[in-house]
Enzyme design. Structure first.
Site, PDB file in Angstrom:
ATOM      1  N   LYS A  93      14.326   3.345  -9.161  1.00  0.00           N
ATOM      2  CA  LYS A  93      13.272   3.848 -10.045  1.00  0.00           C
ATOM      3  C   LYS A  93      13.114   5.199  -9.693  1.00  0.00           C
ATOM      4  CE  LYS A  93       8.912   4.405  -9.854  1.00  0.00           C
ATOM      5  NZ  LYS A  93       8.747   5.661 -10.698  1.00  0.00           N
ATOM      6  N   GLU A  96       9.012   9.525 -12.588  1.00  0.00           N
ATOM      7  CA  GLU A  96       8.596   9.634 -13.859  1.00  0.00           C
ATOM      8  C   GLU A  96       8.626  11.309 -14.206  1.00  0.00           C
ATOM      9  OE1 GLU A  96       4.784   8.276 -12.326  1.00  0.00           O
ATOM     10  OE2 GLU A  96       6.681   8.204 -11.807  1.00  0.00           O
ATOM     11  N   GLY A 146       8.214   9.105  -0.271  1.00  0.00           N
ATOM     12  CA  GLY A 146       6.990   9.672  -0.903  1.00  0.00           C
ATOM     13  C   GLY A 146       5.589   9.562  -0.054  1.00  0.00           C
ATOM     14  N   GLY A 147       4.389   9.513  -0.541  1.00  0.00           N
ATOM     15  CA  GLY A 147       3.183   9.842   0.007  1.00  0.00           C
ATOM     16  C   GLY A 147       2.903   8.540   0.814  1.00  0.00           C
ATOM     17  N   THR A 150       0.820   5.551  -0.865  1.00  0.00           N
ATOM     18  CA  THR A 150       1.528   4.783  -1.608  1.00  0.00           C
ATOM     19  C   THR A 150       2.406   3.883  -0.686  1.00  0.00           C
ATOM     20  OG1 THR A 150       1.612   6.481  -3.421  1.00  0.00           O
ATOM     21  CG2 THR A 150       3.276   4.679  -3.167  1.00  0.00           C
ATOM     22  N   GLY A 151       2.784   4.258   0.430  1.00  0.00           N
ATOM     23  CA  GLY A 151       3.733   3.579   1.389  1.00  0.00           C
ATOM     24  C   GLY A 151       2.691   2.633   2.009  1.00  0.00           C
ATOM     25  N   GLU A 168       9.929   6.428   4.155  1.00  0.00           N
ATOM     26  CA  GLU A 168      10.007   7.746   4.569  1.00  0.00           C
ATOM     27  C   GLU A 168       8.876   8.372   3.808  1.00  0.00           C
ATOM     28  OE1 GLU A 168      10.139  11.270   4.850  1.00  0.00           O
ATOM     29  OE2 GLU A 168      12.292  11.658   3.825  1.00  0.00           O
ATOM     30  N   CYS A 202       9.354  17.370   2.558  1.00  0.00           N
ATOM     31  CA  CYS A 202       8.499  16.578   3.471  1.00  0.00           C
ATOM     32  C   CYS A 202       8.409  17.142   4.978  1.00  0.00           C
ATOM     33  CB  CYS A 202       8.978  15.095   3.452  1.00  0.00           C
ATOM     34  SG  CYS A 202      10.589  14.828   3.761  1.00  0.00           S
ATOM     35  N   GLU A 303      -0.949  17.431   5.153  1.00  0.00           N
ATOM     36  CA  GLU A 303       0.209  17.915   4.395  1.00  0.00           C
ATOM     37  C   GLU A 303      -0.036  18.612   3.197  1.00  0.00           C
ATOM     38  OE1 GLU A 303       4.546  16.319   3.671  1.00  0.00           O
ATOM     39  OE2 GLU A 303       3.118  14.940   3.096  1.00  0.00           O
TER      40      GLU A 303
END
Length: 411
Positions: A93, A96, A146-147, A150-151, A168, A202, A303
């Site tokens: 995925k 978007e 990602g962030g 969300t992780g 990651e 990152c 970050e």
């Protein structure tokens, strides 16, 4: 070249950076093709001379791969290549915001003959499509870049079938400049550590720690170089830094800078959108330098993911190490010194998944990549990156079994 131009169209980064990415993508696939040819078994010493014991690596199964928007095809290769080398099937995925190169890669995989169902791509937002991959009991492993928030959500969703999770996540990556460093070279790398892809990296070394004896000279040299960075369209060969990914993300970066100033930092360079009318319709933000930062400021702890450097002054090695490690993250760190003994000490003392001495942002396929603490779980790249996509099975065979006679046998 086709993929590089497509990546620049999607992300806004310079075409030259996208070309470097494509070289790295090819390197990753070649590396894992080599590992795929190696026998994935280990012969173990069996306790019985008539026994044979082996440990084998088998594919984990169906892998959901959720990709970030900053390095779409490179991050896809970091996940897809080892998954295929391990023998897994995948559902990718892409973000978007940046789906084009992942879609093209999927088409290329079909053209070269991968069987139907091995490499699949789905489109849509993380809240629905990503959530389905995390929750679906037919997915055996979920790899996400990602962030951090969300992780955490993905970890919770993956608990439904206790699927394997590889994450990651974010980083607040310290870049330490000791007084004995080669100042000119260290300044150059301080720029490289942050301003590729407009700081949307990152591992960006945006927390810059400079030892007091060279602090003022270093900041002066860094400021001069930053003011000379050409901001513009990534497809223009004269551009050195392109736009941010979206208007919303640029606003987040602007909010970080405004908060830093309210907390007492000083704006030395940038801190604004470019005044060039030709850039008015893009999501551009000038390379920005904040000085007078302290460890407790938000800019020193969170970050930013944009073209912003916050500079902190330090007085000795112990202070630099303590400040560098004082973070919930642990992705990467770098430092500059000509003292060999210090290189050994500081490399060991820094609590990060990757530590660079006299360099920054160096990645290559054989070197494992991943973070300590809240920067993630698991590793990408290297042999460890292949192991993420396998299950470890022990197989034991007895070549001459004999009855034990313990239960129910005549004495």
């Amino acid at each position: 070249e086709e993929l590089a131009c497509l990546e620049t169209t999607d992300t806004g980064k310079t075409t030259e950076e996208s070309r470097w990415d494509m070289d790295d993508v090819a390197g990753v696939f070649n590396y894992y093709a080599g590992l795929a040819r190696e026998e994935a078994r280990e012969v173990l010493d069996a306790p019985d001379p008539n026994g044979k014991s082996i440990a084998v690596r088998e594919p984990v199964g169906v892998c959901g791969l959720i990709l970030p928007w900053n390095y779409p095809l490179l991050q896809a290769s970091w996940k897809l290549a080892p998954a295929l080398a391990a023998g897994c099937t995948v559902v990718m995925k892409p973000s978007e915001l940046t789906p084009l190169t992942t879609l093209r890669l999927t088409e290329l995989c079909e053209e070269v003959g991968f069987p139907n169902g091995v490499i699949n791509t789905v489109l849509g937002p993380g809240a629905t499509v990503g959530a389905e991959l995390a929750e679906n009991h037919s997915v055996d492993l979920l790899s996400f870049t990602g962030g951090s928030q969300t992780g955490r959500t993905i970890m919770g969703a993956a608990a439904g079938n206790l699927k394997r999770v590889a994450l990651e996540l974010g980083g607040k990556n310290p870049h330490i400049i000791f007084a004995d460093a080669d100042l000119d070279v260290a300044v150059d790398y301080a720029l490289n550590a942050v301003f590729f892809h407009a700081g949307q990296i990152c591992s960006a070394g945006a927390k810059l720690l400079v030892e007091s004896p060279i602090h003022d000279a270093f900041v002066e040299a860094l400021s001069a170089r930053m003011k000379a960075i050409t901001v513009g369209n990534g497809a223009d060969p004269d551009t050195r830094m392109g736009p941010l990914i979206s208007a919303a993300h640029r606003q987040k970066v602007e909010d970080h800078v405004a908060l830093a100033l309210s907390e007492g930092a000083t704006l030395a360079v940038g801190g604004a959108r470019p005044d060039d009318p030709a850039l008015a319709n893009g999501f551009f933000y000038l390379p920005s330098l904040l000085t007078g930062c302290t460890p407790k400021m938000t800019i020193s702890r969170e970050e930013v993911f944009g073209p912003v450097i916050g500079v902190e002054r330090f007085d000795n090695e112990a202070e630099a190490i303590a400040r560098a490690n004082d973070t919930v993250y642990g992705l990467s760190a770098g430092f500059w010194t000509t003292d060999e003994a210090r290189i050994e000490r500081v490399s060991r003392a820094l609590r990060f998944g990757t530590v660079w001495a006299n360099d920054f942002n160096v990645y290559f396929p054989a070197a494992p990549w991943g973070g300590y603490k809240q920067s993630g779980i698991g590793r990408e790249l290297g042999r460890a990156g292949l192991d993420e996509y396998t299950e470890l099975k022990h197989i034991y065979r007895n070549h001459a079994p004999k009855a034990f006679g313990w239960f129910g046998a005549d004495d």
